[in-house]
Scaffold this active site. Structure first.
Site, mmCIF file in Angstrom:
data_model
loop_
_atom_site.group_PDB
_atom_site.id
_atom_site.type_symbol
_atom_site.label_atom_id
_atom_site.label_comp_id
_atom_site.label_asym_id
_atom_site.label_seq_id
_atom_site.Cartn_x
_atom_site.Cartn_y
_atom_site.Cartn_z
ATOM 1 N N TYR A 101 0.972 -1.289 -0.021
ATOM 2 C CA TYR A 101 0.138 -0.154 -0.176
ATOM 3 C C TYR A 101 0.947 1.192 0.112
ATOM 4 O O TYR A 101 1.790 1.382 -0.588
ATOM 5 C CB TYR A 101 -1.057 -0.092 1.032
ATOM 6 C CG TYR A 101 -2.059 0.800 0.907
ATOM 7 C CD1 TYR A 101 -3.003 0.607 -0.318
ATOM 8 C CD2 TYR A 101 -2.534 1.833 1.798
ATOM 9 C CE1 TYR A 101 -4.022 1.465 -0.494
ATOM 10 C CE2 TYR A 101 -3.565 2.831 1.203
ATOM 11 C CZ TYR A 101 -4.207 2.549 0.281
ATOM 12 O OH TYR A 101 -5.309 3.397 -0.083
ATOM 13 N N LYS A 172 -6.157 -1.647 -0.797
ATOM 14 C CA LYS A 172 -7.173 -1.576 0.349
ATOM 15 C C LYS A 172 -7.676 -3.090 0.810
ATOM 16 O O LYS A 172 -7.684 -3.429 1.972
ATOM 17 C CB LYS A 172 -8.234 -0.578 0.232
ATOM 18 C CG LYS A 172 -7.749 0.783 0.302
ATOM 19 C CD LYS A 172 -7.672 1.159 1.703
ATOM 20 C CE LYS A 172 -7.024 2.556 2.156
ATOM 21 N NZ LYS A 172 -8.114 3.705 1.651
#
Length: 562
Positions: A101, A172
């Site tokens: 991420y 996510k």
């Protein structure tokens, strides 16, 4: 929770089984399974445990030098063997979260079409707007419970990336699983491809999205509505997370759907929840309350205003009036302090303007009040950056704040690292180590005059996995503001600094599972209290959370004909 003693009956076999990421075990298939599923000869002779596979995968991972190459490698494992991917990430969560991420995912989005290997999730193009039901039926996962959807227009601080924004929903949802224990079989990343206004993407022969200027206005709204209705028909109980929509669409979409479907916007509400949780922990450690703080924001977009509204709600819950709370929050954008009477403000900004009466005795050399003017006159105790513009928390700004606040709280939250308002090392140096700093992207600890200062990442990953787990465990029909507030309070209660008076502001990522479960319980309890989830006992709720918490372990397979 996975139970590796209970067999899973599947019909896949041979190369098809090895090509199914949710089921593939690679070299961990037993001799019995290899014979039963026509895998003999398709794999090396040795049968390995998942931990042996993790050791090899980690050695290979460490062989890559660049973060982008590491990201590509991990994504390849994810698209080959999801159980191995999540065991590897969980074993090295602090090291690998910045790779899967932020900040690395930003570069991955910019280069999405160039590093593309294999499709994941759904690409729903405006050109196929009349066939959305068919596209949803094509999803690899059929029992979808959590959807993260973007239109790619405001990817982190990088702007319009078109379908390159798909990297964000994928990342996510990886954290929903790695941090929140939500089975990858229940997740679906989606990009709504409505074109792009990024000339670099349109001119790139490698770009894989719909080559068309962005659809806007009623056509855009109708397209999103068609998507939302199609999801309700296919998966009526799914949680939908809106992700990285542009400011002009983010808040209107949230307002349009939050009372119709189970949804939330992580940029607005998730960022607000983790920021409020971090501030509550900081206040508790200092023996004060949030309602006693004066807070200045740099950045008055949907994210900044969402955080501000959540802070105001918490202040009011502590006993002060809404009017008083709003007088203690100062929103600054590129034009300066938001004041009553300013033209062209958006609806959500109007509620956060400062009254003229509150600033009538301020001094300034300009028309309007700059960030420096606000710092000098308002004397804030908290400074939050959500501007996406690097370097705006200058030495002059921070030192001015420190003059009137011995322990300033400074949160430069913009992502990725290249967009941060100030480097933590500079803030620590400018305040002689007296500032409490949290950032949106990961930073190494700062060494200043022989003392090490941990830099906490005030990252939404502390919040949204627990929210998702709580919604699923309680079978909640909506995500309310009060549920989000409870997530903030639960996070604050996990702060080592608040509990012990020393240590980091937020718990280490290595304890993220216990944090997510605590948040899930608080969120689910509030959902039941508000009547948006079926009523159950605390014991049943805790059992449901444990039951939903997926672990990356291999289950035994048995062959079925269907």
């Amino acid at each position: 929770m996975n139970n590796d003693k209970r067999p899973l009956y599947i019909s896949y076999a041979g190369p098809a089984l090895l090509s199914t990421p949710l089921l593939n075990k690679g070299s961990a298939f037993s001799a019995e399974e290899r014979a039963s599923f026509n895998l003999e000869g398709l794999l090396p002779e040795a049968t390995e445990t998942i931990q042996e596979q993790v050791v090899r995968a980690y050695q290979q991972y460490r062989g890559f030098e660049s973060d982008m190459d590491k990201h590509i490698y991990l994504r390849n494992i994810q698209d080959t063997n999801e159980t191995l991917f999540y065991r590897l990430v969980q074993n090295h969560i602090s090291e690998m979260m910045p790779i899967i991420y932020t900040p690395t995912v930003g570069a991955a989005c910019e280069n999405f079409s160039n590093i593309y290997r294999r499709g994941r999730g759904l690409f729903i193009s405006y050109a196929n707007r009349d066939r959305i039901d068919d596209l949803l039926n094509n999803a690899a996962n059929h029992n979808v419970k959590v959807i993260v959807v973007t239109d790619g227009e405001r990817i982190l601080g990088l702007g319009d990336q078109g379908i390159g924004g798909m990297g964000i929903p994928i990342g996510k949802l990886s954290l929903y699983t790695a941090c929140g224990g939500i089975s990858p079989a229940y997740t679906l990343p989606v990009v709504l491809d409505v074109g792009t206004n990024n000339p670099q993407r349109l001119a790139d022969p490698m770009y894989m999205g719909w080559r068309h200027p962005r659809i806007t206005g009623p056509d855009y709204d109708n397209f999103v509505e068609e998507f939302m209705q199609a999801v309700q028909r296919r998966w009526p109980d799914a949680l939908i997370q809106f992700e990285d929509f542009a400011q002009k669409n983010a808040m209107p979409l949230l307002e349009r759907y939050k009372n119709r479907v189970c949804c939330f916007n992580d940029d607005i509400q998730g960022t607000a929840a983790v920021t409020v949780g971090s501030l509550l922990a900081a206040c508790k450690a200092a023996g004060s309350q949030l309602s006693q703080q004066r807070i200045t924001f740099l950045g008055a977009g949907s994210a900044g205003c969402g955080i501000a509204e959540a802070i105001i709600a918490q202040m009011v819950s502590e006993g002060i009036s809404d009017e008083q709370a709003r007088s203690q929050v100062y929103m600054v954008d590129r034009w300066g302090l938001l004041e009553e009477g300013m033209p062209n403000l958006l609806d959500f900004q109007q509620r956060l303007v400062q009254k003229k009466a509150n600033t009538q005795h301020w001094t300034t050399e300009n028309n309007g009040y700059s960030l420096h003017d606000v710092i000098r006159n308002a004397k804030p105790t908290v400074l939050v950056g959500v501007s996406g513009a690097p370097g705006l928390f200058s030495e002059e700004i921070i030192k001015e704040m420190h003059q009137h606040c011995p322990r300033p709280i400074v949160f430069p939250l913009s992502n990725p690292t290249s967009r941060v308002e100030a480097l933590p090392s500079d803030i620590i140096r400018w305040t002689n180590g007296e500032a409490l700093v949290a950032t949106g992207s990961p930073f190494d600890p700062v060494l200043h005059e022989g003392k090490t200062y941990p830099i906490v990442q005030c990252n939404n990953s502390y919040i949204f996995p627990g929210i998702g787990l709580g919604v699923l465990a309680a079978n909640a029909r909506r995500v309310t503001d009060e549920m989000l507030m409870e997530s903030s309070r639960a996070l604050a209660s996990c702060s080592p600094l608040a509990i012990n008076g020393h240590g980091p502001l937020l718990p280490p990522l290595e304890s993220i599972h216990s944090v997510s479960k605590k948040i899930a319980f608080a969120v689910a309890k509030k959902a039941i209290e508000q009547g948006v989830a079926p009523e159950v006992t605390d014991e049943a709720l805790e059992a449901s959370i444990e039951q939903h918490f997926w672990q990356p372990v291999y289950r035994r397979y048995k062959r079925t004909a269907f």
